[in-house]
Design a protein around this motif. Structure first.
Motif, PDB file in Angstrom:
ATOM      1  N   SER A 149       6.706   4.703  10.106  1.00  0.00           N
ATOM      2  CA  SER A 149       5.725   3.718  10.561  1.00  0.00           C
ATOM      3  C   SER A 149       6.327   2.747  11.581  1.00  0.00           C
ATOM      4  CB  SER A 149       5.182   2.954   9.363  1.00  0.00           C
ATOM      5  OG  SER A 149       4.230   2.008   9.760  1.00  0.00           O
ATOM      6  N   LEU A 150       7.517   2.237  11.293  1.00  0.00           N
ATOM      7  CA  LEU A 150       8.157   1.298  12.219  1.00  0.00           C
ATOM      8  C   LEU A 150       8.501   1.971  13.539  1.00  0.00           C
ATOM      9  CD1 LEU A 150      10.460  -0.677   9.791  1.00  0.00           C
ATOM     10  CD2 LEU A 150       8.577  -1.595  11.127  1.00  0.00           C
ATOM     11  N   SER A 151       8.979   3.196  13.464  1.00  0.00           N
ATOM     12  CA  SER A 151       9.306   3.910  14.698  1.00  0.00           C
ATOM     13  C   SER A 151       8.075   4.095  15.569  1.00  0.00           C
ATOM     14  CB  SER A 151       9.911   5.275  14.378  1.00  0.00           C
ATOM     15  OG  SER A 151      11.127   5.115  13.714  1.00  0.00           O
ATOM     16  N   LEU A 152       6.979   4.486  14.952  1.00  0.00           N
ATOM     17  CA  LEU A 152       5.741   4.674  15.720  1.00  0.00           C
ATOM     18  C   LEU A 152       5.216   3.352  16.266  1.00  0.00           C
ATOM     19  CD1 LEU A 152       3.924   7.366  13.549  1.00  0.00           C
ATOM     20  CD2 LEU A 152       4.983   7.666  15.792  1.00  0.00           C
ATOM     21  N   ASN A 153       5.216   2.311  15.432  1.00  0.00           N
ATOM     22  CA  ASN A 153       4.696   1.011  15.876  1.00  0.00           C
ATOM     23  C   ASN A 153       5.493   0.454  17.042  1.00  0.00           C
ATOM     24  OD1 ASN A 153       2.752   1.058  13.924  1.00  0.00           O
ATOM     25  ND2 ASN A 153       3.582  -0.612  12.733  1.00  0.00           N
ATOM     26  N   TYR A 154       6.804   0.428  16.900  1.00  0.00           N
ATOM     27  CA  TYR A 154       7.615  -0.224  17.915  1.00  0.00           C
ATOM     28  C   TYR A 154       7.840   0.629  19.151  1.00  0.00           C
ATOM     29  CZ  TYR A 154       8.034  -4.043  14.758  1.00  0.00           C
ATOM     30  OH  TYR A 154       7.719  -5.096  13.955  1.00  0.00           O
ATOM     31  N   ARG A 190       0.800  -1.230   0.000  1.00  0.00           N
ATOM     32  CA  ARG A 190       0.000   0.000   0.000  1.00  0.00           C
ATOM     33  C   ARG A 190       0.831   1.279   0.000  1.00  0.00           C
ATOM     34  NH1 ARG A 190      -5.187  -1.412   3.792  1.00  0.00           N
ATOM     35  NH2 ARG A 190      -5.828  -3.242   2.618  1.00  0.00           N
ATOM     36  N   THR A 191       2.114   1.169  -0.147  1.00  0.00           N
ATOM     37  CA  THR A 191       2.977   2.351  -0.155  1.00  0.00           C
ATOM     38  C   THR A 191       3.625   2.491  -1.521  1.00  0.00           C
ATOM     39  OG1 THR A 191       3.455   2.025   2.193  1.00  0.00           O
ATOM     40  CG2 THR A 191       4.963   3.447   0.966  1.00  0.00           C
ATOM     41  N   ASP A 192       3.587   3.686  -2.055  1.00  0.00           N
ATOM     42  CA  ASP A 192       4.267   3.968  -3.311  1.00  0.00           C
ATOM     43  C   ASP A 192       5.758   3.681  -3.108  1.00  0.00           C
ATOM     44  OD1 ASP A 192       5.872   5.566  -5.207  1.00  0.00           O
ATOM     45  OD2 ASP A 192       3.921   6.334  -5.861  1.00  0.00           O
ATOM     46  N   PRO A 193       6.377   2.941  -4.017  1.00  0.00           N
ATOM     47  CA  PRO A 193       7.789   2.563  -3.834  1.00  0.00           C
ATOM     48  C   PRO A 193       8.735   3.746  -3.617  1.00  0.00           C
ATOM     49  CG  PRO A 193       6.836   1.268  -5.590  1.00  0.00           C
ATOM     50  CD  PRO A 193       5.795   2.295  -5.199  1.00  0.00           C
ATOM     51  N   THR A 194       8.419   4.909  -4.159  1.00  0.00           N
ATOM     52  CA  THR A 194       9.302   6.054  -3.954  1.00  0.00           C
ATOM     53  C   THR A 194       9.251   6.559  -2.513  1.00  0.00           C
ATOM     54  OG1 THR A 194       7.595   7.611  -4.678  1.00  0.00           O
ATOM     55  CG2 THR A 194       9.126   6.794  -6.355  1.00  0.00           C
ATOM     56  N   TRP A 195       8.259   6.129  -1.760  1.00  0.00           N
ATOM     57  CA  TRP A 195       8.111   6.547  -0.362  1.00  0.00           C
ATOM     58  C   TRP A 195       8.517   5.465   0.627  1.00  0.00           C
ATOM     59  CZ3 TRP A 195       6.695  11.188   1.746  1.00  0.00           C
ATOM     60  CH2 TRP A 195       6.319  12.176   0.841  1.00  0.00           C
ATOM     61  N   PHE A 196       8.982   4.312   0.153  1.00  0.00           N
ATOM     62  CA  PHE A 196       9.287   3.188   1.042  1.00  0.00           C
ATOM     63  C   PHE A 196      10.167   3.581   2.221  1.00  0.00           C
ATOM     64  CE2 PHE A 196       8.725  -0.916  -1.685  1.00  0.00           C
ATOM     65  CZ  PHE A 196       7.363  -0.777  -1.586  1.00  0.00           C
ATOM     66  N   GLY A 197      11.295   4.193   1.958  1.00  0.00           N
ATOM     67  CA  GLY A 197      12.236   4.514   3.034  1.00  0.00           C
ATOM     68  C   GLY A 197      11.604   5.375   4.100  1.00  0.00           C
ATOM     69  N   ARG A 198      11.014   6.466   3.691  1.00  0.00           N
ATOM     70  CA  ARG A 198      10.402   7.383   4.658  1.00  0.00           C
ATOM     71  C   ARG A 198       9.204   6.754   5.344  1.00  0.00           C
ATOM     72  NH1 ARG A 198      10.644  12.064   0.291  1.00  0.00           N
ATOM     73  NH2 ARG A 198      10.652  10.172  -0.927  1.00  0.00           N
TER      74      ARG A 198
END
Length: 173
Positions: free
Chosen positions: A119-124, A106-114
């Motif tokens: 998202s991972l920072s918020l989740n974890y 569900r994420t545009d590949p150009t936005w993967f890194g950001r």
């Protein structure tokens, strides 16, 4: 969900050392079971086609965390602690596979890194916050803190259901 799971890094050692009166080596063995079960489950679940089923996978795996925490609180025994560690490891891995598959789809590949970094920072961040919230409660009652984790996990289930769209497998801009 990670707020509820945050009780485990603090609670499991306390449960093993204070309630079951077993040594620190056993704490390490239990955490090894968490990790090994998670690794094997991640490899197994990662091989499955999850397209369109990510939300159900995340929801079911998160729901499994609730009875695990309740049993940790109410029926502490060493064999059960090892079994629950394996179940929690499997559950956590399945949640991660579902979340990563969903993010990737569900994420545009150009936005993967950001997108992944934020998202991972918020989740974890939920896990250490859950540990911090439960820490003072553990000083009074191990079962009460574990039950708090179960309640937090239970409260997350409607959020998972309603906040993760059931459809929308095309990348978002």
């Amino acid at each position: 969900v990670n707020l509820g799971a945050g009780v485990l890094p603090v609670g499991v050692p306390l449960l093993i050392l204070r309630t079951l009166h077993v040594n620190a080596a056993t704490v390490g063995q239990v955490f090894a079971v968490f990790g090994l079960a998670g690794l094997l489950a991640g490899l197994a679940v990662g091989r499955l086609n999850t397209v369109g089923r990510e939300r159900a996978l995340i929801l079911a795996s998160s729901a499994l965390q609730v009875p695990v925490l309740v049993v940790f609180a109410l029926l502490p025994s060493l064999p059960l602690v090892f079994l629950l560690a394996a179940i929690a490891g499997v559950s956590g891995a399945a949640i991660n596979v579902g979340i990563f598959a969903l993010r990737q789809r569900r994420t545009d590949p150009t936005w993967f890194g950001r997108a992944f970094a934020v998202s991972l920072s918020l989740n974890y961040s939920g896990a250490p916050i859950g540990s911090a919230i439960s820490g003072p409660i553990f000083a009074r009652s191990i079962p009460l803190a574990m039950l708090l984790g179960a309640v937090l996990s239970l409260l997350a289930l409607p959020a998972i259901y309603f906040l993760i769209p059931a459809r929308g497998d095309t990348p978002l801009p």
